[in-house]
Each structure stands twice: as C-alpha cells, then as structure tokens.
Design a protein around this motif. Structure first.
Motif, PDB file in Angstrom:
ATOM      1  N   PHE A 177       0.840  -1.205   0.000  1.00  0.00           N
ATOM      2  CA  PHE A 177       0.000   0.000   0.000  1.00  0.00           C
ATOM      3  C   PHE A 177       0.872   1.252   0.000  1.00  0.00           C
ATOM      4  CE2 PHE A 177      -2.453  -3.541   1.448  1.00  0.00           C
ATOM      5  CZ  PHE A 177      -3.645  -3.379   0.760  1.00  0.00           C
ATOM      6  N   ALA A 232      -0.012   4.028  -1.747  1.00  0.00           N
ATOM      7  CA  ALA A 232      -0.812   5.215  -2.081  1.00  0.00           C
ATOM      8  C   ALA A 232      -0.860   6.210  -0.934  1.00  0.00           C
ATOM      9  CB  ALA A 232      -2.237   4.790  -2.458  1.00  0.00           C
ATOM     10  N   ASP A 278      -7.285  11.175   3.761  1.00  0.00           N
ATOM     11  CA  ASP A 278      -7.911  10.625   4.971  1.00  0.00           C
ATOM     12  C   ASP A 278      -9.384  10.996   5.089  1.00  0.00           C
ATOM     13  OD1 ASP A 278      -5.641   9.275   6.207  1.00  0.00           O
ATOM     14  OD2 ASP A 278      -4.764  11.283   6.282  1.00  0.00           O
ATOM     15  N   PRO A 284     -12.406   5.175   4.120  1.00  0.00           N
ATOM     16  CA  PRO A 284     -12.019   3.839   4.573  1.00  0.00           C
ATOM     17  C   PRO A 284     -10.498   3.725   4.579  1.00  0.00           C
ATOM     18  CG  PRO A 284     -12.869   3.756   2.316  1.00  0.00           C
ATOM     19  CD  PRO A 284     -13.128   5.144   2.839  1.00  0.00           C
ATOM     20  N   ILE A 293      -7.761   1.554   3.608  1.00  0.00           N
ATOM     21  CA  ILE A 293      -7.650   0.428   2.674  1.00  0.00           C
ATOM     22  C   ILE A 293      -6.670  -0.615   3.199  1.00  0.00           C
ATOM     23  CG2 ILE A 293      -7.136  -0.203   0.270  1.00  0.00           C
ATOM     24  CD1 ILE A 293      -7.741   2.868  -0.351  1.00  0.00           C
ATOM     25  N   LEU A 294      -5.516  -0.165   3.653  1.00  0.00           N
ATOM     26  CA  LEU A 294      -4.514  -1.084   4.217  1.00  0.00           C
ATOM     27  C   LEU A 294      -5.111  -1.885   5.371  1.00  0.00           C
ATOM     28  CD1 LEU A 294      -1.703  -2.205   5.023  1.00  0.00           C
ATOM     29  CD2 LEU A 294      -1.221  -0.001   6.082  1.00  0.00           C
ATOM     30  N   PHE A 323       3.071   1.690   4.034  1.00  0.00           N
ATOM     31  CA  PHE A 323       4.065   2.749   4.087  1.00  0.00           C
ATOM     32  C   PHE A 323       3.676   3.717   5.205  1.00  0.00           C
ATOM     33  CE2 PHE A 323       7.171   2.872   0.563  1.00  0.00           C
ATOM     34  CZ  PHE A 323       6.831   1.686  -0.055  1.00  0.00           C
ATOM     35  N   LYS A 330       1.796   2.318  13.639  1.00  0.00           N
ATOM     36  CA  LYS A 330       1.027   1.901  12.457  1.00  0.00           C
ATOM     37  C   LYS A 330       1.171   0.405  12.180  1.00  0.00           C
ATOM     38  CE  LYS A 330       0.718   6.428  10.454  1.00  0.00           C
ATOM     39  NZ  LYS A 330       1.263   7.463   9.586  1.00  0.00           N
ATOM     40  N   LYS A 372      -2.608  -1.193  12.298  1.00  0.00           N
ATOM     41  CA  LYS A 372      -3.195  -1.560  11.006  1.00  0.00           C
ATOM     42  C   LYS A 372      -3.197  -3.060  10.756  1.00  0.00           C
ATOM     43  CE  LYS A 372      -2.279   2.892   8.967  1.00  0.00           C
ATOM     44  NZ  LYS A 372      -3.549   3.316   8.336  1.00  0.00           N
TER      45      LYS A 372
HETATM   46  N1  CTP Z   1      -3.673   3.986   3.969  1.00  0.00           N
HETATM   47  C1  CTP Z   1      -4.742   3.384   3.307  1.00  0.00           C
HETATM   48  N2  CTP Z   1      -5.976   3.950   3.365  1.00  0.00           N
HETATM   49  C2  CTP Z   1      -6.165   5.107   4.049  1.00  0.00           C
HETATM   50  C3  CTP Z   1      -5.096   5.724   4.719  1.00  0.00           C
HETATM   51  C4  CTP Z   1      -3.854   5.135   4.653  1.00  0.00           C
HETATM   52  O1  CTP Z   1      -4.554   2.344   2.678  1.00  0.00           O
HETATM   53  N3  CTP Z   1      -7.388   5.636   4.094  1.00  0.00           N
HETATM   54  C5  CTP Z   1      -2.368   3.321   3.926  1.00  0.00           C
HETATM   55  C6  CTP Z   1      -1.299   4.080   3.162  1.00  0.00           C
HETATM   56  O2  CTP Z   1      -1.289   3.694   1.796  1.00  0.00           O
HETATM   57  C7  CTP Z   1      -0.028   3.642   3.891  1.00  0.00           C
HETATM   58  C8  CTP Z   1      -0.490   3.459   5.321  1.00  0.00           C
HETATM   59  O3  CTP Z   1      -1.903   3.255   5.253  1.00  0.00           O
HETATM   60  O4  CTP Z   1       0.433   2.391   3.425  1.00  0.00           O
HETATM   61  C9  CTP Z   1      -0.185   4.569   6.253  1.00  0.00           C
HETATM   62  O5  CTP Z   1      -0.752   5.760   5.735  1.00  0.00           O
HETATM   63  P1  CTP Z   1      -0.622   7.084   6.600  1.00  0.00           P
HETATM   64  O6  CTP Z   1      -1.331   8.188   5.904  1.00  0.00           O
HETATM   65  O7  CTP Z   1       0.814   7.257   6.958  1.00  0.00           O
HETATM   66  O8  CTP Z   1      -1.380   6.633   7.929  1.00  0.00           O
HETATM   67  P2  CTP Z   1      -2.749   7.072   8.567  1.00  0.00           P
HETATM   68  O9  CTP Z   1      -3.235   5.888   9.315  1.00  0.00           O
HETATM   69  O10 CTP Z   1      -3.669   7.656   7.569  1.00  0.00           O
HETATM   70  O11 CTP Z   1      -2.322   8.142   9.650  1.00  0.00           O
HETATM   71  P3  CTP Z   1      -1.904   9.707   9.510  1.00  0.00           P
HETATM   72  O12 CTP Z   1      -2.203  10.169   8.105  1.00  0.00           O
HETATM   73  O13 CTP Z   1      -2.718  10.372  10.548  1.00  0.00           O
HETATM   74  O14 CTP Z   1      -0.420   9.731   9.817  1.00  0.00           O
END
Ligand code: CTP
Ligand code: CA
Length: 228
Positions: free
Chosen positions: A96, A98, A102, A130, A132-133, A150, A164, A168
């Motif tokens: 993941f 992308a 958020d 949502p 996705i990860l 990531f 994370k 996750k």
């Molecule tokens: N990710 C995802 N779907 C989302 C948000 C994040 O699949 N809605 C995935 C990203 O592709 C990445 C990982 O989760 O692999 C971490 O994304 P990140 O934005 O760093 O984490 P968040 O949980 O959204 O926390 P924040 O933005 O508050 O740091």
C-alpha cells in the motif's frame, strides 16, 4: 543472458500495489488530495513484474506514465481504490504505497460552488475515508500472505511507524521522513526504514527504483519461507 525460475522468484504470484494520491471531490472542479507523484508505487510495480509477478497496480490520478508489463487500474477516490483492491483479490502480496486522502467531503456539491463578495468561504463538512490497508490486513478470509504498508512522516518517524505496524495489522511498514528539507516528495531518491515483527532495519539513501527492488526481493524471500 540467463533465464529461469531462479530469476523469477515471484512467477505465479499475484501482487497488488496501491499508488499515487486519491482525489476527493468538493464540487465538479475542485478536490482534496495528498501530495504524491506515484513514483515509488510505479517502481514497486515494475520491480515485482521483473521478478515474474502478475501485478495489479491500483493508481490514483498521477501524471507519470503507466509502467509496462503491469495491469493498471485507474481510480479517483479512496472508496474507488478500496473497491478496486477488493476486486483484484486474491493476492499473495499487497503493498500500500498510495497517499490516500484521509477525509472526503461528506456531501460534494453537484454544481460548481460560486464565490461571491458577500458570502463567507464555504464550510466543508468532512467524513473519514475507509482505511484500505487496514481493511485488507484485517480480513479474516482472503488476506494476502504478506501485507506491506508505508508510513510517510515529517517527525518522530519510527515512533509513528511502529504504532502503524500494530494498529493496522500490517506485516511490514516501510517508513520514511518526507519533511520538505528531505526532498523526497516528488524526487527520485528515498531513505527508508523497514519495520517488521523482528525489529527495525534502516536502509541507506538510494533511488526509489532501488528501494522498490529491495522491498520486492525481500517479499519474494519471505513468501518462499512460508508454507504454501
Ligand atoms: N492507507 C490506506 N488507506 C487510508 C489511509 C492510509 O490504505 N485511508 C495506507 C497508506 O497507503 C499507507 C499506510 O496506510 O500504506 C499509512 O498511511 P498514513 O497516511 O501514513 O497513515 P494514517 O493511518 O492515515 O495516519 P496519519 O495520516 O494520521 O499519519
Ligand atoms: Ca493518512
């Protein structure tokens, strides 16, 4: 020249990769998005294909060309990205990369919102997208054998990345510092840390292509070590 299964350790394996930003509409002409060039995801897709994998790249809107030898599914929003990933399952590996928005606008306007001298700026009411990860990592049925996320952070990189990894349900987190002075955003180089249940490995600065090659080589070795 040599060919053979030793060079194609991902032959017969399906790898799903998410890449790029998502765009969440405010109205027909405006959107909310994260910064993302899509380069690291594109490099991951090419690196996995090079090792013989069948690759599905689910990409948000990017300006770079589609990588060759890969099935590319173009999406716009986070909801569409989740649907495309679910439709692409089953997979052996899911990565993941992308930069998913958020939040989305809870009720996007169907017509262009007009400025007017007398009106205050519009207040946008947001809804959470949502994760996705998390959705894929926590599936009880049809979870890929290796789920990699990531974590792009601007401070306390390892602290946030460790959180994370746990929250996750990912097997690995690839963490990097994307604060503006690093030049990572939009650039061709990356400095990453690989977090696994065994601990943290900090890799030297290298190209995004080399980061991708190292991640997919490691992923191939990991899969080979699991019972099929
Ligand atoms: N990710 C995802 N779907 C989302 C948000 C994040 O699949 N809605 C995935 C990203 O592709 C990445 C990982 O989760 O692999 C971490 O994304 P990140 O934005 O760093 O984490 P968040 O949980 O959204 O926390 P924040 O933005 O508050 O740091
Ligand atoms: Ca986020």
């Amino acid at each position: 020249f040599s060919s053979g299964s030793e060079n194609k350790p991902l032959a017969g394996r399906h790898v799903i990769i998410t890449s790029g930003p998502t765009h969440e509409p405010i109205d027909p002409v405006r959107y909310i998005a994260n910064r993302s060039s899509g380069k690291q995801g594109c490099e991951l897709a090419m690196a996995a294909a090079k090792l013989g994998a069948d690759v599905t790249l689910v990409s948000g809107p990017v300006s770079i060309a589609d990588p060759p030898g890969v099935r590319v599914v173009r999406v716009t929003t986070a909801k569409e990205m989740l649907e495309a990933v679910e439709a692409a399952l089953p997979a052996d590996i899911a990565i993941f990369a992308a930069a998913v928005a958020d939040w989305r606008v809870a009720a996007p306007s169907v017509s262009k919102i007009k400025k007017s001298a007398s009106n205050a700026p519009p207040a946008l009411s947001l809804a959470e997208n949502p994760d996705i990860l998390k959705a894929i990592a926590q599936r009880s049925k049809g979870r890929p054998a290796l789920v990699v996320g990531f974590a792009a952070e601007t401070h306390d990189v390892l602290v946030h990345a460790k959180k994370k990894l746990k929250s996750k349900g990912a097997d690995w987190i690839v963490a990097n510092d994307v604060s503006p002075q690093t030049g990572i955003m939009g650039g061709d180089r990356n400095t990453v840390h690989l977090l696994t249940s065994a601990g943290v490995e900090s890799w030297p600065e290298m190209t995004k292509a080399d980061v991708a090659a190292k991640i997919v080589e490691r992923a191939a070795k990991h899969l080979a070590s699991l019972k099929r």
